[in-house]
Design an enzyme around this catalytic site. Sequence first.
Site, PDB file in Angstrom:
ATOM      1  N   ARG A 239       0.792  -1.226   0.000  1.00 19.33           N
ATOM      2  CA  ARG A 239       0.000   0.000   0.000  1.00 19.33           C
ATOM      3  C   ARG A 239       0.822   1.272   0.000  1.00 19.33           C
ATOM      4  NH1 ARG A 239      -2.710  -3.863   1.709  1.00 19.33           N
ATOM      5  NH2 ARG A 239      -0.728  -4.360   2.653  1.00 19.33           N
ATOM      6  N   THR A 240       1.775   1.365   0.909  1.00 16.34           N
ATOM      7  CA  THR A 240       2.455   2.655   1.084  1.00 16.34           C
ATOM      8  C   THR A 240       3.247   3.006  -0.174  1.00 16.34           C
ATOM      9  OG1 THR A 240       2.618   2.073   3.410  1.00 16.34           O
ATOM     10  CG2 THR A 240       3.905   3.968   2.673  1.00 16.34           C
TER      11      THR A 240
ATOM     12  N   LYS B 200      25.502  -3.842  -0.376  1.00  9.69           N
ATOM     13  CA  LYS B 200      26.981  -3.839  -0.404  1.00  9.69           C
ATOM     14  C   LYS B 200      27.545  -3.085   0.793  1.00  9.69           C
ATOM     15  CE  LYS B 200      26.596  -3.060  -5.337  1.00  9.69           C
ATOM     16  NZ  LYS B 200      26.789  -1.933  -6.264  1.00  9.69           N
TER      17      LYS B 200
ATOM     18  N   ARG C  22      11.126   3.876   3.524  1.00 10.86           N
ATOM     19  CA  ARG C  22      10.784   2.936   4.603  1.00 10.86           C
ATOM     20  C   ARG C  22      12.046   2.183   4.986  1.00 10.86           C
ATOM     21  NH1 ARG C  22       5.729  -1.129   4.704  1.00 10.86           N
ATOM     22  NH2 ARG C  22       4.762   0.868   5.181  1.00 10.86           N
TER      23      ARG C  22
ATOM     24  N   HIS D 111       4.768   5.865  11.600  1.00  8.47           N
ATOM     25  CA  HIS D 111       4.328   5.677  10.215  1.00  8.47           C
ATOM     26  C   HIS D 111       3.395   6.859   9.923  1.00  8.47           C
ATOM     27  CE1 HIS D 111       3.182   3.939   6.527  1.00  8.47           C
ATOM     28  NE2 HIS D 111       2.828   2.733   6.907  1.00  8.47           N
TER      29      HIS D 111
HETATM   30  N1   CP Z   1      -0.362  -0.062   5.830  1.00  5.94           N
HETATM   31  C1   CP Z   1       0.853  -0.317   5.295  1.00  5.94           C
HETATM   32  O1   CP Z   1       1.867   0.314   5.663  1.00  5.94           O
HETATM   33  O2   CP Z   1       0.846  -1.280   4.338  1.00  5.94           O
HETATM   34  P1   CP Z   1       2.128  -1.752   3.522  1.00  5.94           P
HETATM   35  O3   CP Z   1       3.079  -2.397   4.515  1.00  5.94           O
HETATM   36  O4   CP Z   1       1.622  -2.702   2.484  1.00  5.94           O
HETATM   37  O5   CP Z   1       2.765  -0.510   2.931  1.00  5.94           O
END
Ligand code: CP
Length: 308
Positions: A51-52, A80, A101, A129
């Site tokens: 999603r993100t 590396k 991320r 998040h």
């Molecule tokens: N909600 C969320 O962060 O989903 P993903 O891990 O798929 O990005």
Amino acid sequence: MKHLIDPMDLSVQEIDHMLHLADDIIAHKEKYREVCRYKKLATLFFEPSTRTRLSFEAAMLELGGSVLGFSSADSSSSAKGESVSDTVQVVSGYADIIAMRHPKEGAPHVAARRSMVPVINAGDGGHNHPTQTLTDLMTIYREKGRLDNMTIGLCGDLKFGRTVHSIIKAMSRYENIHFVMISPEELRLPEYIIKDVFEKKQISYKEVRTMEEVMPELDILYMTRVQRERFFNEADYIRLKDSFILDTYKLKRAKQDLCIMHPLPRVNEIDIKVDDDPRACYFKQTLYGKYIRMALIMTLLGVSADED
Ligand code: CP
């Protein structure tokens, strides 16, 4: 230049502005088709995501911009041994904005110090998040028509669930919010959040061990999965993973206008029969995530539809 590392980096007024902008994007999509023309978003994902990452990429494409990046640490030079700060320093010469991320808590903060362009934290370990929080606020705002005066139940893995930590911080800034924490003892909310948020701000909260006992009170039920990737011991994960499963039977005592949310991915914690209940908002939530990320990208890049 502004980064988004922690949900508290945004004031209530800035969030309000983005919610209204996202509302306008939903209502007038054609107005925003070219606002990010010639702008590039880099998605640096050192951890898995559906999603993100994809909603960020869809958001930039729908604004007329372009995307580049990688979807796993293995396919970047971090395999590396390259450091996060070196990677970001390089990529900030290739893109106008970065969404990152990383499994290490604080990595986006380190990245922001070295970046020449805005950095967005797309999830750092069990910490924060913030764009999921914006997604959650957008969902509550669109589904309930307000962000104040409600009881929010948070259910599942409250220890490792970074989305839970972030939404607590964000919603604690609105009037008359009551929190109900539903988790096994081992996956309780960390003490520092209880002290730094609930006790410091004198916010009403309680902790319970079953969802049945609080179901009739809730306006929002925020389900989470038990985070297998954060456990040191597989046996503990197996023991705890099915602690809470929401099904149609448990929903019989819930309010008619309950809003059921989940950041997804779902594993086993919501029975698929619940998907047909009009109170299930978790797939709508993923769509709201794209629109609020469009608003965020525009805000951090300082672009608006009115300039065209
Ligand atoms: N909600 C969320 O962060 O989903 P993903 O891990 O798929 O990005």
